[in-house]
Design a protein around this motif. Sequence first.
Motif, PDB file in Angstrom:
ATOM      1  N   THR A 181       0.045  11.215  14.734  1.00 51.53           N
ATOM      2  CA  THR A 181       1.445  11.556  15.000  1.00 51.53           C
ATOM      3  C   THR A 181       2.414  10.594  14.321  1.00 51.53           C
ATOM      4  N   GLN A 182       1.902   9.459  13.837  1.00 55.91           N
ATOM      5  CA  GLN A 182       2.787   8.487  13.192  1.00 55.91           C
ATOM      6  C   GLN A 182       1.929   7.601  12.305  1.00 55.91           C
ATOM      7  N   LYS A 183       2.416   7.272  11.092  1.00 54.90           N
ATOM      8  CA  LYS A 183       1.708   6.275  10.286  1.00 54.90           C
ATOM      9  C   LYS A 183       2.688   5.436   9.476  1.00 54.90           C
ATOM     10  N   GLY A 184       2.313   4.179   9.236  1.00 55.25           N
ATOM     11  CA  GLY A 184       3.194   3.291   8.473  1.00 55.25           C
ATOM     12  C   GLY A 184       2.452   2.051   8.017  1.00 55.25           C
ATOM     13  N   VAL A 185       3.024   1.373   7.023  1.00 58.47           N
ATOM     14  CA  VAL A 185       2.427   0.138   6.503  1.00 58.47           C
ATOM     15  C   VAL A 185       3.360  -1.036   6.803  1.00 58.47           C
ATOM     16  N   THR A 186       2.805  -2.111   7.330  1.00 62.56           N
ATOM     17  CA  THR A 186       3.582  -3.320   7.592  1.00 62.56           C
ATOM     18  C   THR A 186       3.019  -4.474   6.788  1.00 62.56           C
ATOM     19  N   PRO A 187       3.825  -5.098   5.919  1.00 64.71           N
ATOM     20  CA  PRO A 187       3.345  -6.305   5.243  1.00 64.71           C
ATOM     21  C   PRO A 187       3.247  -7.453   6.259  1.00 64.71           C
ATOM     22  N   MET A 188       2.566  -8.482   5.903  1.00 67.34           N
ATOM     23  CA  MET A 188       2.323  -9.536   6.868  1.00 67.34           C
ATOM     24  C   MET A 188       2.903 -10.860   6.433  1.00 67.34           C
ATOM     25  N   ARG A 189       3.437 -11.588   7.387  1.00 67.52           N
ATOM     26  CA  ARG A 189       4.139 -12.809   7.048  1.00 67.52           C
ATOM     27  C   ARG A 189       4.100 -13.781   8.213  1.00 67.52           C
ATOM     28  N   SER A 190       4.108 -15.059   7.896  1.00 65.28           N
ATOM     29  CA  SER A 190       4.314 -16.097   8.913  1.00 65.28           C
ATOM     30  C   SER A 190       5.604 -16.804   8.519  1.00 65.28           C
ATOM     31  N   PHE A 191       6.486 -17.024   9.473  1.00 70.23           N
ATOM     32  CA  PHE A 191       7.792 -17.589   9.143  1.00 70.23           C
ATOM     33  C   PHE A 191       8.365 -18.319  10.358  1.00 70.23           C
TER      34      PHE A 191
ATOM     35  N   GLU B 260       0.837  -1.210   0.000  1.00 69.51           N
ATOM     36  CA  GLU B 260       0.000   0.000   0.000  1.00 69.51           C
ATOM     37  C   GLU B 260       0.872   1.260   0.000  1.00 69.51           C
ATOM     38  N   ASP B 261       0.481   2.229  -0.826  1.00 66.65           N
ATOM     39  CA  ASP B 261       1.205   3.498  -0.879  1.00 66.65           C
ATOM     40  C   ASP B 261       0.611   4.427   0.180  1.00 66.65           C
ATOM     41  N   ILE B 262       1.370   4.656   1.231  1.00 62.48           N
ATOM     42  CA  ILE B 262       0.859   5.455   2.350  1.00 62.48           C
ATOM     43  C   ILE B 262       0.518   6.880   1.889  1.00 62.48           C
ATOM     44  N   GLY B 263       1.184   7.302   0.790  1.00 65.42           N
ATOM     45  CA  GLY B 263       0.925   8.633   0.246  1.00 65.42           C
ATOM     46  C   GLY B 263      -0.523   8.815  -0.215  1.00 65.42           C
ATOM     47  N   GLN B 264      -1.198   7.683  -0.483  1.00 68.80           N
ATOM     48  CA  GLN B 264      -2.596   7.752  -0.929  1.00 68.80           C
ATOM     49  C   GLN B 264      -3.563   7.904   0.243  1.00 68.80           C
ATOM     50  N   TRP B 265      -3.032   7.891   1.462  1.00 69.44           N
ATOM     51  CA  TRP B 265      -3.903   7.902   2.633  1.00 69.44           C
ATOM     52  C   TRP B 265      -3.753   9.220   3.402  1.00 69.44           C
ATOM     53  N   SER B 266      -4.608  10.169   3.079  1.00 70.64           N
ATOM     54  CA  SER B 266      -4.646  11.407   3.868  1.00 70.64           C
ATOM     55  C   SER B 266      -5.214  11.058   5.244  1.00 70.64           C
ATOM     56  N   ASP B 267      -4.991  11.938   6.197  1.00 72.20           N
ATOM     57  CA  ASP B 267      -5.545  11.695   7.532  1.00 72.20           C
ATOM     58  C   ASP B 267      -7.070  11.550   7.448  1.00 72.20           C
ATOM     59  N   ALA B 268      -7.689  12.391   6.625  1.00 72.53           N
ATOM     60  CA  ALA B 268      -9.154  12.349   6.523  1.00 72.53           C
ATOM     61  C   ALA B 268      -9.615  10.995   5.983  1.00 72.53           C
ATOM     62  N   ARG B 269      -8.868  10.458   5.002  1.00 72.94           N
ATOM     63  CA  ARG B 269      -9.271   9.162   4.435  1.00 72.94           C
ATOM     64  C   ARG B 269      -9.107   8.047   5.468  1.00 72.94           C
ATOM     65  N   ILE B 270      -8.031   8.123   6.236  1.00 77.52           N
ATOM     66  CA  ILE B 270      -7.799   7.103   7.272  1.00 77.52           C
ATOM     67  C   ILE B 270      -8.944   7.108   8.289  1.00 77.52           C
ATOM     68  N   TRP B 271      -9.302   8.308   8.758  1.00 82.09           N
ATOM     69  CA  TRP B 271     -10.372   8.373   9.767  1.00 82.09           C
ATOM     70  C   TRP B 271     -11.703   7.891   9.187  1.00 82.09           C
ATOM     71  N   ALA B 272     -11.963   8.260   7.927  1.00 82.40           N
ATOM     72  CA  ALA B 272     -13.238   7.844   7.318  1.00 82.40           C
ATOM     73  C   ALA B 272     -13.302   6.317   7.234  1.00 82.40           C
ATOM     74  N   GLU B 273     -12.198   5.715   6.834  1.00 80.22           N
ATOM     75  CA  GLU B 273     -12.198   4.254   6.685  1.00 80.22           C
ATOM     76  C   GLU B 273     -12.278   3.569   8.056  1.00 80.22           C
ATOM     77  N   LEU B 274     -11.602   4.146   9.043  1.00 76.75           N
ATOM     78  CA  LEU B 274     -11.695   3.582  10.397  1.00 76.75           C
ATOM     79  C   LEU B 274     -13.130   3.675  10.913  1.00 76.75           C
ATOM     80  N   ARG B 275     -13.778   4.818  10.628  1.00 76.36           N
ATOM     81  CA  ARG B 275     -15.173   4.983  11.080  1.00 76.36           C
ATOM     82  C   ARG B 275     -16.073   3.935  10.426  1.00 76.36           C
TER      83      ARG B 275
END
Length: 390
Positions: free
Chosen positions: A259-269, A228-243
Amino acid sequence: MRTRIGIVGAGPAGLLLSHLLYLNGVDSVILEARSREYCENRIRAGVLEHPVANLLIDSGVGARLLAEGMRHDGINLRWNGRDHRIDLLGLTGKSITVYSQHRIVQDLIAARLAAGGQILFEAANVAVHDFHTDRPHISFEHDGANHRLDCDFIAGCDGFHGICREAIPATDRVAFDKGHPFGWLGILADAAPASHEVTYARHDNGFALLSMRSPTVSRLYLQCAPDEDIGQWSDARIWAELRTRLGRGGFGLNEGPITQKGVTPMRSFVCEPMQSGRLFLLGDAAHIVPPTGAKGLNLAAADVAVLTPALVAYLRTGAAEGLEDYTKTCLRRVWKAQRFSWWMTSILHRFDTDTPFERRVRLAELDTVFGSEKASAALAENYVGLPLIL
Ligand code: RFL
Ligand code: PHB
């Protein structure tokens, strides 16, 4: 330089190992690639299992955890506009503690330094050598000079991207690896958590999680694409999706500055074995889980709880059973945590490749938890944490 145990990595695994060894009179030196400031401010996990919180408290590093950590007696699952509370305390007699990983790191660094412990931050080009002999050593650069640390054993606590696992000959290890078709977009916000307990939500748009770091700071996550490109997620979009995903009649999400945002891919290993000669792997260096079960940090602590008495016994009396059984002992718990993390992930996320049949089975699985105290108890038993040594 010479020490008993050379530790690579000053994350929770390396620091806790060094601390517990010290309490048992065993010297260690930690080599860490990053700066102290970086390690102390890396935002990560937040949920401590019951036995892990107790381990920190019993080993004398729990003062701030007891003062500022939040004891939670339950968690919520939210789906289809309904909340199902898992009564952790009622079902297991145990609670969890919400306390930031970076605070644990701060507390452990402070304890090690106060006791005269050696942590060399910003150590570069760390490499492990001769661990198939009884005189292993670690080479590294520090303050512009080359150094060599001789030791009896090496503890690889250098996380998933570290060098220790890769130092084991490829023919001597097997990797069990499973990618997941999504990641988590995580934020920290100066907003009072809208629920006083951790809430996992399943929604047709995807998973969402409401957690917290303090009564005034929320930690929230959204399922997203792994890249996911974090640049596509404005604060307003994040809050709307969380709501949308966390929304439920009457449930208002408190918003505040992010105050902080980031994307973490997911893995089992899992890497098997977790040991090669005198090199032992602990924590994320040996295994990672998707964060849905809140198990990563807790597994790292459990590895430390297994290795510490094994090393102490060997150095005191020459008894080698604990060291020989290290992989076997750890893996029983690791695989149970893998199973639990995979299961939590599979019932709470949206899988775009599911057939309609698979999707209905997932929903039925979640409905089983909503409708069954026994199923809820099985979830609770794993969530609060299995005994550190099984
Ligand atoms: P760490 O914390 O990654 O520390 C490894 C350290 O090694 C250093 N290092 C090196 N040092 C020297 N030379 C090298 N070549 C080196 N290479 C690396 C690194 O700089 C670092 O300081 O591993 P450790 O100690 O095994 O601890 C594991 C945990 O950090 C991890 O499992 C958890 O954060 C996972 N996790 C969660 N676990 C939980 O138990 N509960 C949770 O609620 C939870 N939530 C999460 C999480 C992880 C997340 N992300 C970002 C991966 C939520 C997220 C979003
Ligand atoms: C967190 O508070 O960061 C957290 C809580 C529960 C999880 C994962 C992360 O499953």
